[in-house]
Structure formats: structure tokens, C-alpha cells
Design a protein around this motif. Sequence first.
Motif, short mmCIF file in Angstrom:
data_model
loop_
_atom_site.label_atom_id
_atom_site.label_comp_id
_atom_site.label_asym_id
_atom_site.label_seq_id
_atom_site.Cartn_x
_atom_site.Cartn_y
_atom_site.Cartn_z
N ARG A 29 0.82 -1.21 0.00
CA ARG A 29 0.00 0.00 0.00
C ARG A 29 0.86 1.26 0.00
NH1 ARG A 29 -4.94 -0.34 -0.12
NH2 ARG A 29 -5.34 1.73 0.77
N GLU A 222 3.04 6.05 1.54
CA GLU A 222 1.79 5.32 1.74
C GLU A 222 0.64 6.14 1.15
OE1 GLU A 222 1.40 4.47 5.87
OE2 GLU A 222 3.23 3.24 5.95
N GLY A 224 -2.68 5.49 1.23
CA GLY A 224 -3.94 5.53 1.98
C GLY A 224 -5.15 5.30 1.10
N ASP A 225 -6.13 6.21 1.16
CA ASP A 225 -7.35 6.06 0.38
C ASP A 225 -7.27 6.75 -0.98
OD1 ASP A 225 -7.38 8.68 1.25
OD2 ASP A 225 -9.45 8.65 1.97
N GLY A 248 -7.54 -5.07 -3.18
CA GLY A 248 -8.14 -3.74 -3.22
C GLY A 248 -9.53 -3.64 -2.65
N ARG A 249 -10.25 -4.75 -2.63
CA ARG A 249 -11.66 -4.72 -2.24
C ARG A 249 -11.89 -4.20 -0.83
NH1 ARG A 249 -15.39 -9.61 -3.93
NH2 ARG A 249 -15.47 -8.33 -5.82
N PRO A 250 -11.10 -4.57 0.19
CA PRO A 250 -11.37 -4.06 1.54
C PRO A 250 -11.29 -2.54 1.64
CG PRO A 250 -9.88 -5.94 1.63
CD PRO A 250 -9.99 -5.55 0.19
N TYR A 251 -10.70 -1.89 0.65
CA TYR A 251 -10.53 -0.44 0.69
C TYR A 251 -11.46 0.28 -0.30
CZ TYR A 251 -6.38 -2.13 3.04
OH TYR A 251 -5.52 -2.79 3.89
N GLY A 252 -12.42 -0.48 -0.85
CA GLY A 252 -13.40 0.12 -1.74
C GLY A 252 -12.86 0.46 -3.12
N VAL A 253 -11.80 -0.20 -3.55
CA VAL A 253 -11.20 0.09 -4.85
C VAL A 253 -12.06 -0.49 -5.96
CG1 VAL A 253 -9.18 -0.28 -6.32
CG2 VAL A 253 -8.89 0.15 -3.86
N TRP A 279 -17.39 -10.48 0.55
CA TRP A 279 -15.94 -10.37 0.69
C TRP A 279 -15.26 -11.70 0.38
CZ3 TRP A 279 -15.02 -5.70 0.30
CH2 TRP A 279 -15.71 -4.72 1.00
#
Length: 283
Positions: A29, A222, A224-225, A248-253, A279
Motif C-alpha cells: 500500500r 503510503e 492511503g485512500d 483492493g476490495r477491503p478499501y473500496g477500490v 468479501w
Amino acid sequence: MIENITSTDRFLYHYTKSSTAIDYILKDRNIKFGAYTKTNDPKETKTWEFTVGTNGSIDYGKYRDAEESAWLSNELKGRARVACFSQDSGPLTGCHLSDIFRRGFCKPHMWAHYAENHSGVCLVFDRQKLSQAITSQTPDGEIIMAGPVSYIDKGVVPDLYGDQAYLINADVLEAVGREKYPALHMKTHYKTLFFEKMIDWLNEAEWRFVIFSDTDNDVFIEYGDALVGIVFGDGTSKETIRTAMQLGRPYGVQCTGLTWKNCSPWYDFGNPLYLRKPWGELD
């Protein structure tokens, strides 16, 4: 990141190999700011040649051009760390059907050169959030430069009365000393030195960040979002797509792919790999 986009200032795009994206950028990340001398442009990799001059009456004959040139080139390039991106080209109408040809993630030559001949990935960053992340993590006193690259062909004969980017100003050098001069020269001429390339590079539509750093190593930031999307190439493997989406999915990518229909690029909307599921569940 596809539909109803009208601003060309919103996103930045980084093309890379699948292994680099998965093993480093997505897993750790962060993004790497590498040595400026390791780009693929001879203007940036070769030693710059400076001459010593004066705007006043200082006797600059005591300076040896070759020695001073090697010193300043090393000071400027040796401390520069760079991260390169593409950007959207305007105007964007908000209609993804016609805008696709001007989007920063839809550049066939970029896919070919930097993303494993269309089998890699293109990472999509929110420019404002990425800028904030870089600024907040750069130590005080280190200089950050950011902006679009200008494309211009310049002849080998310099215009010493205009752009003096390759002229060491002996007046300033003697006034501030060798320790402070490189930073002042860079601040004055950074656009020519770090943000200009030949017109042949024009279609890359490059935006870059350059950190004038005190470290001898690569710099890692880093994000981040700031990472908001991943675009996969026409030849990207299913394994790469699955792994990148899981990271990437846990971060809404958001994730999507590009495909080709005859002579035209298009979004791989129908691919079930990109459909959202609970998930960790992917086809």
C-alpha cells in the motif's frame, strides 16, 4: 471512475507490471519514488552539461566548466526522486462512450511499454488525495515539485539570454555558497530540468511528482485512500485480476478491464470477474 467524469484534474494513472502491482504497490500500500536517473529518457539519465556564467562583473574564469557541471548535475539528479503518472486529456463530456479515447487509462502505447504489453494493470489515483499523502509524509525541508510535463523540442544550441537552466550563475553561487546553490537553481529552473520532454513523448500526457530528497535510497509514500481504481489490460490473467481485486476490495477500490472490439477499445462490462460479491468470493 468511468461514467459522468467531466474533470481532467480528478485522477492520475500509473501503468505497471502485474507482479509489481500485486507484490509491492497493492500489498504494501505504497508507491515508490525512484531515482530520477533511472527513467527511460536520455535527457534524464545522462549527465547534464552546464556552463558557468555571470549576469554581473564577477570573474568566473576561475571556475572549470567540466568540474562545476559534474558537481551540479550530480547534486540535482542525485537528490531527485520521481513518481510518474498519466492524466486525462480534455475535453471530457461525461459520456464514457466518446470520452474513452481521452482517458488516462486507455493509452495503448502506455499499456504496451509499461504494463507488459496489455497484460499488466493501470492503477487509478485520486490526485488531490495523493498530493496530500505525499505532502504529509515528506520531511520538513525537502522540496516537492508536482505538475504536468510540457512537451517541446529544443535545439542543441542554448539560448543563454532566455532560459538559463543549464547555466551556473556565478553571482548567485558566490553569494549563497555551494551548499545552498543547487536548491536555488532547482527552484528557479525546475520546469525546464524536471518537467520538459521532447514532443515525441506527448501522448503519454504525463503528470509527475518529484521530491528533492536528502536520502540516497528510494522514497516510499503510503497512499492511503488515494487509490480508487484498478484497470486491467486486455491480456491480464484471471489470476492477476482475482488477486488484485482481493487486495483492493477491503478499501473500496473499483475494478474494471479494457477489451478491444475490432479497432476500438471498450470496457469489459460483461466480465463476471468484476461483479461485486461478498468479501473474498470471486469467480
